[in-house]
Design a protein around this motif. Structure first.
Motif, PDB file in Angstrom:
ATOM      1  N   TYR A 127       0.551  -1.462  -0.058  1.00  0.00           N
ATOM      2  CA  TYR A 127       0.043   0.087  -0.017  1.00  0.00           C
ATOM      3  C   TYR A 127       0.994   1.105  -0.005  1.00  0.00           C
ATOM      4  N   SER A 128       2.005   1.116  -0.237  1.00  0.00           N
ATOM      5  CA  SER A 128       3.014   2.376  -0.411  1.00  0.00           C
ATOM      6  C   SER A 128       3.045   2.958  -1.841  1.00  0.00           C
ATOM      7  N   ASP A 129       3.412   3.857  -2.196  1.00  0.00           N
ATOM      8  CA  ASP A 129       3.456   4.377  -3.446  1.00  0.00           C
ATOM      9  C   ASP A 129       5.009   4.574  -3.665  1.00  0.00           C
ATOM     10  N   SER A 130       5.704   3.704  -4.494  1.00  0.00           N
ATOM     11  CA  SER A 130       7.116   3.887  -4.597  1.00  0.00           C
ATOM     12  C   SER A 130       7.829   4.194  -3.176  1.00  0.00           C
ATOM     13  N   HIS A 131       7.381   3.219  -2.075  1.00  0.00           N
ATOM     14  CA  HIS A 131       8.143   3.282  -0.869  1.00  0.00           C
ATOM     15  C   HIS A 131       7.707   4.387  -0.055  1.00  0.00           C
ATOM     16  N   LYS A 132       6.915   5.230  -0.785  1.00  0.00           N
ATOM     17  CA  LYS A 132       6.337   6.679   0.297  1.00  0.00           C
ATOM     18  C   LYS A 132       5.031   6.518   0.779  1.00  0.00           C
ATOM     19  N   GLY A 133       4.906   5.870   1.887  1.00  0.00           N
ATOM     20  CA  GLY A 133       3.352   5.393   2.227  1.00  0.00           C
ATOM     21  C   GLY A 133       3.580   5.984   3.717  1.00  0.00           C
ATOM     22  N   ILE A 134       2.253   5.782   4.485  1.00  0.00           N
ATOM     23  CA  ILE A 134       2.184   6.222   5.926  1.00  0.00           C
ATOM     24  C   ILE A 134       1.183   5.162   6.540  1.00  0.00           C
ATOM     25  N   ALA A 135       0.920   4.926   7.739  1.00  0.00           N
ATOM     26  CA  ALA A 135      -0.049   3.893   8.382  1.00  0.00           C
ATOM     27  C   ALA A 135      -0.755   4.719   9.570  1.00  0.00           C
ATOM     28  N   ILE A 136      -1.693   4.648   9.449  1.00  0.00           N
ATOM     29  CA  ILE A 136      -2.627   5.034  10.699  1.00  0.00           C
ATOM     30  C   ILE A 136      -2.612   3.944  11.552  1.00  0.00           C
ATOM     31  N   GLN A 137      -2.367   4.249  12.926  1.00  0.00           N
ATOM     32  CA  GLN A 137      -2.439   3.218  13.913  1.00  0.00           C
ATOM     33  C   GLN A 137      -3.610   3.438  14.892  1.00  0.00           C
ATOM     34  N   THR A 138      -4.411   2.548  15.137  1.00  0.00           N
ATOM     35  CA  THR A 138      -5.620   3.174  16.071  1.00  0.00           C
ATOM     36  C   THR A 138      -5.866   1.741  16.721  1.00  0.00           C
ATOM     37  N   THR A 139      -7.262   1.950  17.436  1.00  0.00           N
ATOM     38  CA  THR A 139      -7.605   0.538  17.991  1.00  0.00           C
ATOM     39  C   THR A 139      -8.906   0.425  17.483  1.00  0.00           C
ATOM     40  N   ALA A 140      -9.648  -0.905  17.701  1.00  0.00           N
ATOM     41  CA  ALA A 140     -10.970  -1.114  17.440  1.00  0.00           C
ATOM     42  C   ALA A 140     -11.901   0.043  18.022  1.00  0.00           C
ATOM     43  N   GLU A 141     -11.641   0.086  19.321  1.00  0.00           N
ATOM     44  CA  GLU A 141     -12.643   0.870  20.138  1.00  0.00           C
ATOM     45  C   GLU A 141     -12.567   2.515  19.655  1.00  0.00           C
ATOM     46  N   SER A 142     -11.378   2.845  19.559  1.00  0.00           N
ATOM     47  CA  SER A 142     -11.078   4.241  18.875  1.00  0.00           C
ATOM     48  C   SER A 142     -11.810   4.398  17.456  1.00  0.00           C
ATOM     49  N   LEU A 143     -11.787   3.467  16.608  1.00  0.00           N
ATOM     50  CA  LEU A 143     -12.180   3.574  15.270  1.00  0.00           C
ATOM     51  C   LEU A 143     -13.710   3.750  15.424  1.00  0.00           C
TER      52      LEU A 143
END
Length: 291
Positions: A144-160
């Motif tokens: 899911y990165s574009d040419s290695h330029k990606g980010i990831a949001i980290q959360t929890t099931a409850e917070s989502l």
């Protein structure tokens, strides 16, 4: 979101990850809305998205077929009774018989019509997908990165769940995906049911590495004309501060990308302590190489 619409199989503290490109993150921060994609839009990456195994389809067809038979039987009974006991002329009886025959033919096509409606509905269901994992996934970074330029949001099931503030939340569901072998001769209809639902919670075992959970619902506008409904994305209001625990920057990204991401996130009010440059590929000082 109603508690009954939330899976009981994922603990509320379970970490969730959404890997994406920077432009998608900016869109989320700018609109404060989660993007929900119609299942039909995934056809290019997984043409089986929204489909169900043959055993489940046969079970649905069986129910519809039984309903069809009972309907036709009732029509025939009414037809015979009405024509045999009618005091009207033969001409009127003939017209009535023709009308009954039309209704009977419509009933015969009922099964095919209902199957078509079912698949159309499934193609219009919109989803927002998350990766369940207690740590980062190297495979997901690459996917899911574009040419290695990606980010990831980290959360929890409850917070989502709690971050969703849109009125549509009452019609929304949150569940894990079930991965099965669609071609297995041993699959039973009951194997295709996930938390009381079938679609869109089934995927092939080839995608098991995604370890996916998803929010999903059928947009309200699709209820009014299910036969002609067209798939279209939905945007759902969320509380960004509640949703985002951390933002990870891809371990494959090189400067100036990490610095640019930090600059953008600060512009949107994301505090520095929530921004993490992934160390997935960086050995710690406490580790010693063997060669």
């Amino acid at each position: 979101m109603k508690a009954k619409n939330v899976t009981k199989n994922i603990h509320k503290s379970q970490k969730l990850w959404r890997y994406m490109t920077l432009d998608r993150l900016i869109n989320l921060l700018d609109t404060k809305k989660l993007f929900f994609t119609p299942t039909k839009f995934y056809a290019s990456t997984d043409p089986f998205e929204g489909l169900i195994p043959k055993s489940a389809l046969d079970a649905i067809a069986g129910v519809l077929s039984k309903s069809q038979s009972e309907m036709i039987e009732s029509i025939d009974k009414v037809r015979n009774h009405a024509l045999l006991n009618s005091p009207y002329s033969d001409e009127i009886k003939s017209e009535a018989a023709s009308r009954f025959d039309e209704i009977r033919e419509q009933a015969k096509s009922h099964t095919l019509k209902m199957e078509s409606i079912y698949f159309n509905i499934m193609s219009c269901v919109v989803v927002n997908c998350w990766h369940t994992n207690n740590s980062e996934s190297e495979a997901m970074w690459k996917l899911y990165s574009d040419s290695h330029k990606g980010i990831a949001i980290q959360t929890t099931a409850e917070s989502l769940i709690e971050s969703v503030i849109d009125p549509k939340a009452d019609r929304m569901f949150f569940s894990e995906i079930k991965y099965i072998d669609f071609d297995s001769p041993d699959i039973k209809p009951g194997d295709c049911v996930v938390n009381g639902n079938i679609g869109p919670l089934l995927k092939r075992t080839a995608f098991q590495h995604e370890n996916e959970a998803r929010l999903y619902f059928l947009p309200e506008k699709q209820y009014t004309n299910v036969e002609e409904a067209k798939p279209s994305p939905e945007l759902i209001d969320v509380d960004i501060n509640k949703l985002i625990h951390k933002v990870f920057i891809s371990p494959y990204a090189s400067e100036p990308f990490p610095s640019s991401v930090r600059c953008v996130l600060k512009m949107f009010g994301i505090p520095e302590e929530k921004i993490i440059t992934s160390s997935l590929l960086t050995p710690g000082n406490h580790l010693t190489r063997m060669f």
